[in-house]
Design an enzyme around this catalytic site. Sequence first.
Site, PDB file in Angstrom:
ATOM      1  N   GLU A 164       9.681 -13.723 -11.997  1.00 36.80           N
ATOM      2  CA  GLU A 164       9.188 -12.374 -10.938  1.00 36.80           C
ATOM      3  C   GLU A 164       9.152 -11.584 -12.650  1.00 36.80           C
ATOM      4  OE1 GLU A 164      10.150 -10.043  -8.143  1.00 36.80           O
ATOM      5  OE2 GLU A 164      12.442 -10.097  -9.183  1.00 36.80           O
ATOM      6  N   TRP A 223      -2.961  -2.522  -1.370  1.00 37.09           N
ATOM      7  CA  TRP A 223      -2.938  -4.139  -1.868  1.00 37.09           C
ATOM      8  C   TRP A 223      -3.430  -4.467  -1.349  1.00 37.09           C
ATOM      9  CZ3 TRP A 223      -0.153  -7.952  -0.174  1.00 37.09           C
ATOM     10  CH2 TRP A 223       0.513  -9.299  -0.683  1.00 37.09           C
ATOM     11  N   GLU A 236      19.226 -16.328  -8.183  1.00 30.76           N
ATOM     12  CA  GLU A 236      18.870 -15.321  -8.631  1.00 30.76           C
ATOM     13  C   GLU A 236      18.231 -14.710  -9.910  1.00 30.76           C
ATOM     14  OE1 GLU A 236      18.113 -12.575  -7.250  1.00 30.76           O
ATOM     15  OE2 GLU A 236      18.805 -11.196  -8.928  1.00 30.76           O
ATOM     16  N   ASN A 267      -1.892   2.649   6.394  1.00 31.86           N
ATOM     17  CA  ASN A 267      -0.506   1.417   5.369  1.00 31.86           C
ATOM     18  C   ASN A 267      -0.826   0.227   6.886  1.00 31.86           C
ATOM     19  OD1 ASN A 267      -0.391   2.029   2.813  1.00 31.86           O
ATOM     20  ND2 ASN A 267       1.812   2.474   3.058  1.00 31.86           N
ATOM     21  N   GLY A 268      -0.615  -0.741   6.953  1.00 30.23           N
ATOM     22  CA  GLY A 268      -0.186  -1.897   7.887  1.00 30.23           C
ATOM     23  C   GLY A 268      -1.647  -2.091   9.028  1.00 30.23           C
ATOM     24  N   LYS A 287      14.668 -13.506 -10.893  1.00 32.43           N
ATOM     25  CA  LYS A 287      14.453 -12.915 -11.593  1.00 32.43           C
ATOM     26  C   LYS A 287      13.819 -12.475 -13.371  1.00 32.43           C
ATOM     27  CE  LYS A 287      15.143  -9.867  -9.755  1.00 32.43           C
ATOM     28  NZ  LYS A 287      15.670  -9.784  -8.710  1.00 32.43           N
ATOM     29  N   CYS A 294       0.705  -1.529   0.195  1.00 33.51           N
ATOM     30  CA  CYS A 294       0.432   0.269   0.021  1.00 33.51           C
ATOM     31  C   CYS A 294       0.655   1.430   0.078  1.00 33.51           C
ATOM     32  CB  CYS A 294      -1.218  -0.021   1.028  1.00 33.51           C
ATOM     33  SG  CYS A 294      -2.125  -1.086   1.046  1.00 33.51           S
ATOM     34  N   HIS A 301      19.925 -35.313  -8.465  1.00 35.63           N
ATOM     35  CA  HIS A 301      18.757 -36.152  -7.246  1.00 35.63           C
ATOM     36  C   HIS A 301      17.669 -35.732  -7.209  1.00 35.63           C
ATOM     37  CE1 HIS A 301      22.668 -37.408  -5.970  1.00 35.63           C
ATOM     38  NE2 HIS A 301      23.067 -36.472  -5.933  1.00 35.63           N
ATOM     39  N   LYS A 359       6.609  -3.714  -4.025  1.00 37.58           N
ATOM     40  CA  LYS A 359       8.209  -3.375  -4.204  1.00 37.58           C
ATOM     41  C   LYS A 359       8.847  -3.624  -2.909  1.00 37.58           C
ATOM     42  CE  LYS A 359      12.396  -1.889  -5.870  1.00 37.58           C
ATOM     43  NZ  LYS A 359      13.022  -3.068  -6.401  1.00 37.58           N
ATOM     44  N   ARG A 365       5.234  -0.369  -5.930  1.00 36.57           N
ATOM     45  CA  ARG A 365       4.506  -0.382  -5.005  1.00 36.57           C
ATOM     46  C   ARG A 365       3.618  -1.542  -5.227  1.00 36.57           C
ATOM     47  NH1 ARG A 365       6.417   2.417  -0.362  1.00 36.57           N
ATOM     48  NH2 ARG A 365       4.476   0.969   1.070  1.00 36.57           N
TER      49      ARG A 365
HETATM   50  O1  M6R Z   1      13.735  -5.003   0.054  1.00 40.38           O
HETATM   51  P1  M6R Z   1      14.552  -5.806  -0.097  1.00 40.38           P
HETATM   52  O2  M6R Z   1      15.123  -6.410  -0.406  1.00 40.38           O
HETATM   53  O3  M6R Z   1      13.796  -6.061   2.028  1.00 40.38           O
HETATM   54  O4  M6R Z   1      13.125  -6.969  -0.287  1.00 40.38           O
HETATM   55  C1  M6R Z   1      13.419  -8.401  -0.285  1.00 40.38           C
HETATM   56  C2  M6R Z   1      12.814  -9.029  -1.477  1.00 40.38           C
HETATM   57  O5  M6R Z   1      11.020  -9.071  -0.981  1.00 40.38           O
HETATM   58  C3  M6R Z   1      12.964  -8.454  -2.812  1.00 40.38           C
HETATM   59  O6  M6R Z   1      14.117  -8.802  -2.826  1.00 40.38           O
HETATM   60  C4  M6R Z   1      11.963  -8.989  -3.897  1.00 40.38           C
HETATM   61  O7  M6R Z   1      12.858 -10.509  -4.362  1.00 40.38           O
HETATM   62  C5  M6R Z   1      12.155  -8.320  -5.105  1.00 40.38           C
HETATM   63  N1  M6R Z   1      11.027  -8.360  -6.407  1.00 40.38           N
HETATM   64  C6  M6R Z   1      13.018  -9.250  -6.508  1.00 40.38           C
HETATM   65  O8  M6R Z   1      13.139  -8.720  -7.152  1.00 40.38           O
END
Ligand code: M6R
Length: 594
Positions: free
Chosen positions: A474, A71, A467, A97-98, A471, A2, A490, A589, A27
Amino acid sequence: MCGIVGYIGERRAQPVLLGCLRKLEYRGYDSCGIAVTADGLQVYKDAVRVEALAKSAPQFGGTVGIGHTRWATHGGPSKINAHPHLDCAGRIAVVHNGVITNFRELRRKLAAEGHIFLSETDTEVIPHLIEKYDTGDLEAAVVAALREIEGSYAIVVMKAGEARLVVARKDSPLVIGIGDRENFIASDVPAFLEHTGRVIYLEDGQTGSITRSGIRINSGGREIAPKEDKVLWSANEAQKGGYDHFMLKEIHEQPRVIRNTLAEFTQAEETASGSDLTREIGVSPILMLACGTSYHAALVGKYVLEDLVNIPATVEFASEFNHRKNIFGKPLGIAITQSGETADTLKAMKRVRSQGGRVIAVTNVVGSTASRIANQTIYTRAGPEISVAATKTFIAQLMILYWLAMSNSKADSRRIASLLLELRQLPNRVQQVLDNEGIIAGHAKFLSRYEHAFFIGRGINYPVALEGALKLKEVSYIHAEGYPAGETKHGPFALLGRETPVIAAVSRDDTYEAMMTSMKEIKARSSPVIALSEDGDGAVEELADFVIPVPHVDCIFSPVVNCVALQLLAYYAARERGCPIDFPRNLAKSVTVE
Ligand code: M6R
């Protein structure tokens, strides 16, 4: 997650609020809304994008207003559940928010007192509680209402006929932007950065009363002098700057980000005091806590710290660490979080501190909650990262970890001197990867036709495989799994075949021969192989179907060049598939809920 915005000034609030909300789209959200004071209170909200809301909203007058991108957590995305929420009389509006953890109990009590609820949200109890305590002083009513609330909140409250916004926070960020005869409020600085870079970060437990020309902050019932900060990011940094997507722009910014982060860190080193926690690296075991991409940076850091500092380093998903029954000993915590607001990471940091441990935060956001919880903060100087997929902040995190390891290294000084030379060359090496964008885009076109893929690596390139897979999934929605190459036989081998490409990160270190063996085994099962390998490695070229050439670097730095190449691969595969690259579905985000 949010996003909150607020405006009070001399301009018409509606366009300012919508502009600020657009800046918070990154966000991640599913609905949005605004409220402005004009002929009472005018509210317009829906489960649509900000652009659609802007097009369909009536034109309201009024120079005071609040806005929100939601959100969904409590109740699905819908017009009714979208913020702002109102009291019974429709005179008090709140964005939040929260999570209010005791909202059910509060709602029951308020309903018994005659309050009528329209939505399924936890937030809606807030305006009703404020209404209950409102005897004319809005801030006093907010303070009274908050006494009953459990959980986390950042709120902005407005009331019909009042040229004032009331703010409060607990465990959720809120920042005030100071303008000229106007003031702004947001959960995140980029929302108002085009208007002002003068800010006041609200602290937990504080409330504030904001008018067009004044800001009063209260802490524990007493007025305090607000501390003004200056944001170093420029508004331009939060624009696409001619690129089609923020993700591509941010990938291309990485040579500069490496330079800035290293410069920052070397300057800090020169002025570091004796109490600098970074000097204790190498004394106690290290516990790194993070989520998502930041977790992968931590995994690379583990290899680097264990190799160069010769100290055990454990890496834990913050979300899992929070369920551990025992924490053994007093490790030195390193919490890695680009946003500084990831709920799981913050909780893990608090847990370490509550057990008497100390924590260094590595974050990209000045004033973030992580920086407030930590004993010491090291900032990655990546500039604002808007794309949900983390790229430049990841590379900046790696730089910090390299620097921490090298400046506390027990390796022989010749090795460190040669690594330092290479570290300074890394921006050029990354640029060489970026120069191969066309080749990578071609391989991405091939990859984009598949629905499943494996990423494999060994040693320091195992986190690279994780990673690369994260990437790709997502941004392109291709199902991808990262595996240590040796583990693939395995179980995952059952999935190999023509329909499952494998992306292999091959580095010229002691894992090289084993990686070649893995690739042969995979080829024998008909999976197409895309290999990342050093320029001109004929053996890899012969084996793989496609090669992504990366420049030669010391293998300790291979995650940098390999990950940049994999970022481009994911980006172009997603582009080929027509995905909404910067705002992938269901993602946010900064993940501010557990
Ligand atoms: O803000 P942060 O680095 O703590 O965020 C952690 C994850 O939410 C963040 O890395 C997420 O996996 C990204 N979308 C990856 O691209």
